[in-house]
Scaffold this active site. Sequence first.
Site: not given
Length: 272
Positions: A207, A175, A209-212
């Site tokens: 942002t 990412k 929690g974006t990856g979760c």
Amino acid sequence: MSAIAVTIAGSDSGGGAGIQADLKAFSACGVYGASVITALTAQNTKGVTGIHDVPPEFVAAQMDAVFSDLKVNAVKIGMLSQPEVIDVIATKLAEYDVKRLVLDPVMVATSGDALLQNSAVCVLKEKLFPLALLITPNMQEAAFLLGQPVASSREEMVGQAKALLDMGARGVLLKGGHGSGETCDDLFLSHEGEKWYTAVRHKTRNTHGTGCTLSSAIAAGLARGLTLADAIGEAKEYISQAIKAADTLDVGEGHGPVHHFYKFWSEQKAEI
């Protein structure tokens, strides 16, 4: 039958990341969500003030309870802080023959707080990477896993994704959200080739929690029967719009959450 996805991850008491974000993303993407909690965090938009690990035997009990009863179509794994828990999870995933596994190697919270014990990194790579259909590291996580500097070009991203693929996962989504520039470019690499997913970079500090959320949205797509490439594409669009709408929420004083339910909520303020 209802599409079902399971998240195996840590709890975020602030509601923006971890299990809470995963279940929100599952719901927003049309999938029933169940959970296995690996750790409790005392956390809000400003940072993590405490972590309480769940004993490995109770993680195993949760997995038995869920997988023995529900017809699980896909699994997302997030925060795993202990080597012993990783061992247990790997054993149970093999026992229940989980095929659609998305692994998000969560190491550091948006606030910068460490979430993964150093002793757990090697076990994570050895035990879970070979079971994963997809791993979803950001650029900093990829660099840490490989012991290399953070990639600064598309060519370096390809090189690092190839090195991660060699560790055993069937696919890597590297990412680019932590990069610079006007677009967020994510690289999907598998043994069949590479594909880039690009979206406009939205300027916001919200942002958390974006990856979760992205990895859970991918798992939701897989649970509904999408191909991996299509699930990534749908999830990329979802997280981009959730980030774009993040500033319509007013949550906390630090890095606020993305807006998981931007499609469903009208803009309104609470009157207190």
